[in-house]
Design an enzyme around this catalytic site. Structure first.
Site, PDB file in Angstrom:
ATOM      1  N   HIS A  54      63.628 -59.942   9.497  1.00 50.66           N
ATOM      2  CA  HIS A  54      64.966 -60.089  10.069  1.00 50.66           C
ATOM      3  C   HIS A  54      65.623 -61.340   9.501  1.00 50.66           C
ATOM      4  CE1 HIS A  54      63.698 -63.254  12.976  1.00 50.66           C
ATOM      5  NE2 HIS A  54      62.593 -62.546  13.116  1.00 50.66           N
TER       6      HIS A  54
ATOM      7  N   ASP B  31      68.066 -63.250  10.979  1.00 54.91           N
ATOM      8  CA  ASP B  31      68.641 -64.187  11.945  1.00 54.91           C
ATOM      9  C   ASP B  31      67.601 -65.166  12.453  1.00 54.91           C
ATOM     10  OD1 ASP B  31      67.533 -61.794  13.111  1.00 54.91           O
ATOM     11  OD2 ASP B  31      68.201 -62.512  15.055  1.00 54.91           O
TER      12      ASP B  31
ATOM     13  N   ASP C   6      59.916 -68.275  10.644  1.00 53.73           N
ATOM     14  CA  ASP C   6      60.371 -67.090  11.396  1.00 53.73           C
ATOM     15  C   ASP C   6      61.877 -66.938  11.233  1.00 53.73           C
ATOM     16  OD1 ASP C   6      60.698 -65.000  13.141  1.00 53.73           O
ATOM     17  OD2 ASP C   6      60.265 -66.141  14.941  1.00 53.73           O
TER      18      ASP C   6
ATOM     19  N   GLU D 149      67.582 -59.575  15.443  1.00 57.47           N
ATOM     20  CA  GLU D 149      66.250 -59.330  16.021  1.00 57.47           C
ATOM     21  C   GLU D 149      65.973 -60.283  17.170  1.00 57.47           C
ATOM     22  OE1 GLU D 149      61.842 -59.820  16.478  1.00 57.47           O
ATOM     23  OE2 GLU D 149      63.368 -61.311  15.995  1.00 57.47           O
ATOM     24  N   GLU D 150      66.543 -61.486  17.097  1.00 57.57           N
ATOM     25  CA  GLU D 150      66.269 -62.497  18.114  1.00 57.57           C
ATOM     26  C   GLU D 150      67.105 -62.297  19.377  1.00 57.57           C
ATOM     27  OE1 GLU D 150      63.845 -64.357  17.851  1.00 57.57           O
ATOM     28  OE2 GLU D 150      63.497 -65.010  15.797  1.00 57.57           O
TER      29      GLU D 150
END
Length: 234
Positions: free
Chosen positions: A76, A78, A108, A140-141
């Site tokens: 991802h 973001d 991450d 995603e977050e």
């Protein structure tokens, strides 16, 4: 144009802010990250498809080779929000600390894409028997809207996937999913002297909780995988 070095890719990705958050004041577009990746992968001969999920939010699917099956390298684009006051370095600038590269998203998980590019470069002189796909999703977050948009599109992506979430360099071959739902219980005001004048939202929610706990017991009796520490749905 020449491809940036691995470290320069890390630095460029971290310098491109892409916070996703359910609070609108903190939420940002991920377009800068997607454009960086599409530019680098396009120069390497990947076919890059940029999918707009919502205003300012984009997925990238870069592919090389064609046919059924294939391998997806998924991540991802973001990051979570950050409080600069809690950082000892600039979170949007790659900094080396004790031999480690530090920056918002270095682990991450923006750094995953730089590592993927570094890993595939030696393979590009060969013809691929099945496609290689590199996937970068948005949000995603927060809302997971990028992954949901892919699922809605129904496009088959590949036979296998490597998801680059940090695991301490320990391979993990499966992970539990998550299901989120919302139940609103609306009552009507009354008076304790005569409950029939209203409807108690608290009493209704008590019944809802009982139903949910019963559903959980049903799922736990139906679904179990001993390979997980907690083998049943929670």
């Amino acid at each position: 144009m020449p491809l940036p070095t691995l470290k320069d890719q890390f630095a460029a990705l971290i310098a491109a802010p892409s916070v996703s958050c359910t609070q609108a004041a903190l939420d940002q577009s991920n377009r800068q990250v997607i454009d960086l990746l599409a530019g680098w992968l396009g120069d390497l001969g990947f076919r890059c498809d940029i999918q707009q999920v919502s205003p300012g939010k984009f997925n990238l699917l870069a592919s090389r080779g064609s046919g059924p099956g294939g391998l997806v390298l998924a991540g991802h684009s973001d990051t979570v929000p950050y409080d600069e006051q809690l950082w000892s370095s600039d979170p949007l600038r790659l900094t080396e600390v004790d031999g480690r590269w530090v920056g918002l998203g270095s682990c991450d998980m923006k750094g995953f894409f730089a590592l993927v590019i570094e890993a595939v470069i030696p393979l590009l002189e060969h013809d691929f028997k099945q496609p290689l796909l590199i996937l970068a999703t948005c949000d995603e977050e927060s809302s997971m809207s990028g992954a949901r948009a892919l699922a809605t599109a129904g496009q088959p992506l590949g036979r296998a996937a490597v998801i680059g979430e940090p695991t301490g360099l320990r391979p993990i071959r499966m992970h539990k999913g998550i299901l989120m739902d919302r139940i609103d219980v609306l009552g009507r005001s009354g008076h304790s002297s005569d409950p029939s004048l209203g409807h108690s939202a608290m009493e209704a929610m008590h019944e809802v909780m009982g139903e949910l706990m019963g559903l959980r017991r049903q799922w736990q009796a139906t679904f179990s995988n001993p390979q997980f520490t907690v083998p049943t749905p929670t």
